[in-house]
Motif scaffolding. Structure first.
Motif, PDB file in Angstrom:
ATOM      1  N   LYS A 221      17.392  11.782   8.854  1.00 52.84           N
ATOM      2  CA  LYS A 221      18.808  11.592   8.543  1.00 52.84           C
ATOM      3  C   LYS A 221      19.510  12.932   8.351  1.00 52.84           C
ATOM      4  CE  LYS A 221      21.945   9.009   5.528  1.00 52.84           C
ATOM      5  NZ  LYS A 221      22.058   8.081   4.387  1.00 52.84           N
ATOM      6  N   PHE A 222      18.793  13.874   7.720  1.00 54.07           N
ATOM      7  CA  PHE A 222      19.375  15.203   7.507  1.00 54.07           C
ATOM      8  C   PHE A 222      19.608  15.891   8.854  1.00 54.07           C
ATOM      9  CE2 PHE A 222      19.317  19.727   6.284  1.00 54.07           C
ATOM     10  CZ  PHE A 222      20.208  19.705   5.219  1.00 54.07           C
ATOM     11  N   SER A 223      18.684  15.678   9.786  1.00 57.09           N
ATOM     12  CA  SER A 223      18.842  16.216  11.138  1.00 57.09           C
ATOM     13  C   SER A 223      20.100  15.665  11.793  1.00 57.09           C
ATOM     14  CB  SER A 223      17.613  15.875  11.982  1.00 57.09           C
ATOM     15  OG  SER A 223      17.814  16.215  13.330  1.00 57.09           O
ATOM     16  N   PHE A 224      20.335  14.343  11.626  1.00 61.01           N
ATOM     17  CA  PHE A 224      21.515  13.712  12.211  1.00 61.01           C
ATOM     18  C   PHE A 224      22.797  14.251  11.576  1.00 61.01           C
ATOM     19  CE2 PHE A 224      24.752  10.370  12.165  1.00 61.01           C
ATOM     20  CZ  PHE A 224      24.869  10.103  13.524  1.00 61.01           C
ATOM     21  N   MET A 225      22.769  14.456  10.274  1.00 65.65           N
ATOM     22  CA  MET A 225      23.960  14.883   9.548  1.00 65.65           C
ATOM     23  C   MET A 225      24.334  16.334   9.878  1.00 65.65           C
ATOM     24  SD  MET A 225      23.015  13.141   5.864  1.00 65.65           S
ATOM     25  CE  MET A 225      24.494  13.666   5.007  1.00 65.65           C
TER      26      MET A 225
ATOM     27  N   TYR B 268      15.774  16.364   1.586  1.00 67.80           N
ATOM     28  CA  TYR B 268      16.869  17.295   1.374  1.00 67.80           C
ATOM     29  C   TYR B 268      17.895  16.653   0.444  1.00 67.80           C
ATOM     30  CZ  TYR B 268      14.864  19.701   5.421  1.00 67.80           C
ATOM     31  OH  TYR B 268      14.013  20.360   6.276  1.00 67.80           O
ATOM     32  N   THR B 269      18.845  17.457   0.001  1.00 67.75           N
ATOM     33  CA  THR B 269      19.913  16.950  -0.853  1.00 67.75           C
ATOM     34  C   THR B 269      21.268  17.237  -0.203  1.00 67.75           C
ATOM     35  OG1 THR B 269      20.074  19.022  -2.088  1.00 67.75           O
ATOM     36  CG2 THR B 269      18.531  17.368  -2.927  1.00 67.75           C
ATOM     37  N   VAL B 270      22.284  16.557  -0.706  1.00 73.21           N
ATOM     38  CA  VAL B 270      23.628  16.724  -0.165  1.00 73.21           C
ATOM     39  C   VAL B 270      24.077  18.176  -0.247  1.00 73.21           C
ATOM     40  CG1 VAL B 270      26.051  16.098  -0.472  1.00 73.21           C
ATOM     41  CG2 VAL B 270      24.284  14.342  -0.648  1.00 73.21           C
ATOM     42  N   SER B 271      23.709  18.857  -1.321  1.00 71.15           N
ATOM     43  CA  SER B 271      24.141  20.244  -1.499  1.00 71.15           C
ATOM     44  C   SER B 271      23.552  21.169  -0.445  1.00 71.15           C
ATOM     45  CB  SER B 271      23.747  20.736  -2.899  1.00 71.15           C
ATOM     46  OG  SER B 271      22.328  20.723  -3.052  1.00 71.15           O
ATOM     47  N   GLN B 272      22.455  20.734   0.231  1.00 74.00           N
ATOM     48  CA  GLN B 272      21.826  21.586   1.249  1.00 74.00           C
ATOM     49  C   GLN B 272      22.471  21.439   2.626  1.00 74.00           C
ATOM     50  OE1 GLN B 272      17.584  20.349   0.364  1.00 74.00           O
ATOM     51  NE2 GLN B 272      17.302  22.576   0.462  1.00 74.00           N
TER      52      GLN B 272
ATOM     53  N   GLY C  51      22.606  24.238   5.673  1.00 74.44           N
ATOM     54  CA  GLY C  51      22.175  23.961   7.034  1.00 74.44           C
ATOM     55  C   GLY C  51      23.240  24.325   8.047  1.00 74.44           C
ATOM     56  N   MET C  52      24.516  24.037   7.721  1.00 76.32           N
ATOM     57  CA  MET C  52      25.603  24.356   8.629  1.00 76.32           C
ATOM     58  C   MET C  52      25.805  25.861   8.766  1.00 76.32           C
ATOM     59  SD  MET C  52      26.157  21.440   9.653  1.00 76.32           S
ATOM     60  CE  MET C  52      27.379  21.973  10.842  1.00 76.32           C
ATOM     61  N   LYS C  53      25.584  26.582   7.671  1.00 75.68           N
ATOM     62  CA  LYS C  53      25.687  28.049   7.740  1.00 75.68           C
ATOM     63  C   LYS C  53      24.624  28.610   8.680  1.00 75.68           C
ATOM     64  CE  LYS C  53      27.556  28.689   3.066  1.00 75.68           C
ATOM     65  NZ  LYS C  53      27.245  29.176   1.696  1.00 75.68           N
ATOM     66  N   ILE C  54      23.399  28.108   8.538  1.00 75.47           N
ATOM     67  CA  ILE C  54      22.314  28.581   9.398  1.00 75.47           C
ATOM     68  C   ILE C  54      22.623  28.268  10.852  1.00 75.47           C
ATOM     69  CG2 ILE C  54      19.872  28.288   9.968  1.00 75.47           C
ATOM     70  CD1 ILE C  54      19.377  27.724   6.988  1.00 75.47           C
ATOM     71  N   LYS C  55      23.140  27.072  11.111  1.00 77.59           N
ATOM     72  CA  LYS C  55      23.494  26.680  12.475  1.00 77.59           C
ATOM     73  C   LYS C  55      24.556  27.605  13.055  1.00 77.59           C
ATOM     74  CE  LYS C  55      25.039  22.608  15.089  1.00 77.59           C
ATOM     75  NZ  LYS C  55      23.801  22.395  15.867  1.00 77.59           N
ATOM     76  N   THR C  56      25.541  27.956  12.240  1.00 67.96           N
ATOM     77  CA  THR C  56      26.618  28.850  12.697  1.00 67.96           C
ATOM     78  C   THR C  56      26.084  30.245  12.984  1.00 67.96           C
ATOM     79  OG1 THR C  56      28.265  27.620  11.425  1.00 67.96           O
ATOM     80  CG2 THR C  56      28.856  29.850  12.113  1.00 67.96           C
TER      81      THR C  56
END
Length: 290
Positions: free
Chosen positions: A10-14, A45-49, A53-58
Motif C-alpha cells: 500500500k505504501f508503494s501505491f501511495m 510504514y507510517t503516514v509521516s513517512q 518517500g516523496m523527497k527521495i523520489k524527487t
C-alpha cells in the motif's frame, strides 16, 4: 493492525515507489519502516513517512545518487541550507554540461542524417583530407617537461604566453609568427608522465628568465597534415586519418608529431576549435626477399 500501519504494498501505491526501491532504501537506511511486527516480522510504514518517500523520489528524479540523497536528507534534518544549496548548484552544473554534450551529439547526428546515415561521413565532417607539406624550420620559444597530459599542456601554454606578453618582451616588440603547438615526444599516449613540449613561433629579441624555457630552431620537415575541427578529446580522429593515409601510400611516420592550435577554447565553442596535426614522414624502404 493500527490505522497508521501501512504495509509495503500500500505504501508503494501511495508513494509510487516500487517494492524493489523501498527495500533498497530500507537497506541503505534512507527510508526504514518505523514499525516491525515482533510476531510476523512484517514491517510497516507510517503516514509521516510518506513525505520522506516523496523527497527521495524527487531527489532520484533530479539525478542525485543514493549517497548524495542520504547527505541531503541529513542536512535537511540538521537545518543546513548552505550544504543543500551547494549540492543543488553542483548538480545544476552537471546537468548544464550534459545538456551541452547532448546538443553537440544532436548536431552531429543531424549532419549524419543529411549524409544518408553513413557512419564514415560522421568522421569526415570533422577532419580534412590529408596533405603532404614541406614545413620550413621555425624559430620558437619552447619549454619541455613531463607531467599529466592535459594539465601540463595547459600549464606550459600559459607560461609561454606569459613570457611573450611580459612588459620587457613587449618593449622589445616580440611578436608571435604562428600558432602555438604541442610537440609529442612519446611513442604512445600517456595521461601521466607524458613527455610534453610546447612551442610558439616568435620574432624579435626574447628575454627568457625561466631556465627551463629556451629559444630554439625546429628543423624543417616533410609531414602529413590534417585539420581537425571539434573538442580536443576527439583529436584522435586526425591521427587515425593520417595513419590510414600513410599506410595506404607506403609512408613511414616518425617522431615527434605536432599539434597546432589555431584558436582559444576560452573564446570559441568546443565544436569550433581548430587543430592541425602534423606527423613527419619518410618513404618506407622496400624489403627484398632473398
Amino acid at each position: 493492525m493500527s490505522v497508521d500501519q501501512i504495509p509495503i504494498g500500500k505504501f508503494s501505491f501511495m508513494t509510487r515507489l516500487s517494492r524493489k526501491a523501498l527495500r533498497l532504501y530500507d537497506r541503505k537506511g534512507l527510508l526504514v519502516p518505523e514499525i516491525k511486527d515482533s510476531f510476523t516480522g512484517y514491517r510497516y510504514y507510517t503516514v509521516s513517512q510518506i513525505e520522506q518517500g516523496m523527497k527521495i523520489k524527487t531527489f532520484t528524479f533530479l539525478g542525485f545518487s543514493l549517497e548524495e540523497i542520504s547527505m541531503l536528507l541529513d542536512a535537511e534534518s540538521k537545518e543546513d541550507p548552505e550544504f543543500i544549496e551547494t549540492c543543488f548548484r553542483k548538480r545544476l552544473d552537471e546537468v548544464r554540461l550534459k545538456v551541452e554534450q547532448l546538443q553537440k551529439i544532436e548536431g552531429i547526428l543531424q549532419g549524419a542524417c543529411k549524409h544518408s546515415g553513413k557512419v564514415t561521413e560522421i568522421f569526415k565532417m570533422s577532419v580534412t583530407e590529408p596533405v603532404i607539406k614541406e614545413i620550413p624550420e621555425l624559430r620558437v620559444l619552447s619549454k619541455r617537461e613531463k607531467g599529466d597530459f592535459v594539465a601540463t599542456i595547459g600549464k606550459l601554454i600559459g607560461e609561454i604566453c606569459a613570457c611573450v606578453s611580459s612588459p620587457e618582451n613587449q618593449r622589445n616588440r616580440v611578436k608571435t609568427t604562428g600558432p602555438i603547438m604541442f610537440i609529442c615526444h612519446d611513442e604512445e599516449y600517456k595521461e601521466t608522465g607524458a613527455d610534453i613540449e610546447i612551442a610558439l613561433p616568435v620574432s624579435g629579441r626574447v628575454l627568457v628568465e625561466d631556465p627551463k624555457m629556451e629559444i630554439k630552431t625546429l628543423l624543417a620537415m616533410r609531414a602529413v597534415s590534417v585539420v581537425y575541427r571539434g573538442p580536443y578529446p576527439g583529436v584522435e580522429l586526425a591521427y587515425n586519418r593520417i595513419f590510414s593515409y600513410t599506410e595506404e601510400n607506403n609512408l613511414e611516420t616518425i617522431l615527434p608529431s605536432r599539434e597546432l592550435y589555431f584558436n582559444d577554447p576560452a573564446e570559441v565553442p568546443e565544436e569550433e576549435l581548430m587543430t592541425e596535426v602534423q606527423i613527419p614522414i619518410k618513404e618506407k624502404k622496400n624489403s627484398s626477399v632473398v
